[in-house]
Design an enzyme around this catalytic site. Sequence first.
Site, PDB file in Angstrom:
ATOM      1  N   GLY A   1       0.828  -1.194   0.000  1.00 39.67           N
ATOM      2  CA  GLY A   1       0.000   0.000   0.000  1.00 39.67           C
ATOM      3  C   GLY A   1       0.865   1.246   0.000  1.00 39.67           C
TER       4      GLY A   1
ATOM      5  CD  GLN B   1       3.314   6.003   2.524  1.00 40.99           C
ATOM      6  OE1 GLN B   1       2.351   5.461   2.017  1.00 40.99           O
ATOM      7  NE2 GLN B   1       4.267   5.322   3.128  1.00 40.99           N
TER       8      GLN B   1
ATOM      9  CB  CYS C   1       5.012   2.548   7.282  1.00 36.24           C
ATOM     10  SG  CYS C   1       4.533   4.024   6.368  1.00 36.24           S
ATOM     11  CG  LEU C   2       6.447   1.066   1.288  1.00 29.60           C
ATOM     12  CD1 LEU C   2       5.907   1.281  -0.123  1.00 29.60           C
ATOM     13  CD2 LEU C   2       7.564   0.024   1.287  1.00 29.60           C
TER      14      LEU C   2
ATOM     15  CG  HIS D   1      -0.860   1.467   7.187  1.00 31.09           C
ATOM     16  ND1 HIS D   1       0.091   1.028   8.102  1.00 31.09           N
ATOM     17  CD2 HIS D   1      -0.199   2.310   6.346  1.00 31.09           C
ATOM     18  CE1 HIS D   1       1.259   1.583   7.798  1.00 31.09           C
ATOM     19  NE2 HIS D   1       1.117   2.363   6.743  1.00 31.09           N
ATOM     20  CD  GLU D   2      -1.180   2.495   2.611  1.00 31.04           C
ATOM     21  OE1 GLU D   2      -0.757   3.655   2.468  1.00 31.04           O
ATOM     22  OE2 GLU D   2      -0.452   1.549   2.985  1.00 31.04           O
TER      23      GLU D   2
ATOM     24  CG  HIS E   1      -0.016   7.056   5.199  1.00 27.30           C
ATOM     25  ND1 HIS E   1       1.120   7.577   5.795  1.00 27.30           N
ATOM     26  CD2 HIS E   1       0.227   5.732   5.043  1.00 27.30           C
ATOM     27  CE1 HIS E   1       2.008   6.608   5.970  1.00 27.30           C
ATOM     28  NE2 HIS E   1       1.491   5.467   5.529  1.00 27.30           N
TER      29      HIS E   1
HETATM   30 ZN   LIG Z   1       2.404   3.625   5.638  1.00 31.23          ZN
END
Ligand SMILES: [Zn+2]
Length: 174
Positions: A45, A50, A94-95, A136-137, A140
Amino acid sequence: MKRPILIHPDPRLKKVCAPVTGITDDLRRLSQDMLETMYDAPGIGLAAPQVGVLTRLIVLDCVKGEGETPRPLAMFNPQIIAASDAVNTYEEGCLSIPDQYADVTRPADVTVRWIDRNGAEQEETFDKLWATCVQHEIDHLEGKLFIDYLSALKRQLITRKMVKLKRDRARDAL
Ligand SMILES: [Zn+2]
């Protein structure tokens, strides 16, 4: 085209993102770039902030098995319209917070409404990993990270590691 992923801490990861008012070619291109960036990372995701774009757009694909058909989803203005009382705990990452993982408990099932790449409204109920990932996304887009669910101590520890990681990367880039 791949885009660079911001690493926490970054003020752009703490902002509430603006809704999309119409699906333009630029937004379609952004969603394509985000999917490419996500698959390359690899991740399941990615949210627009991000990659430094403060717009309500997320992409995800939680199909992970060998030989399974990928299911890339791009969601504009995603909204959770129902959540189960039952919860699920997953180890999240998380990226934007590389190599850090922690258990987070969230509703097990969520119904999400969003606008797709063609401007059509969609609605679907997600469970298991998909449910965790989509929550989660969407977090963000509110400037919220999974580490915000952890104790202040754990959060500070991870944040310090990320500050060091960014410093090391900046030095390596010289
Ligand atoms: Zn994340």
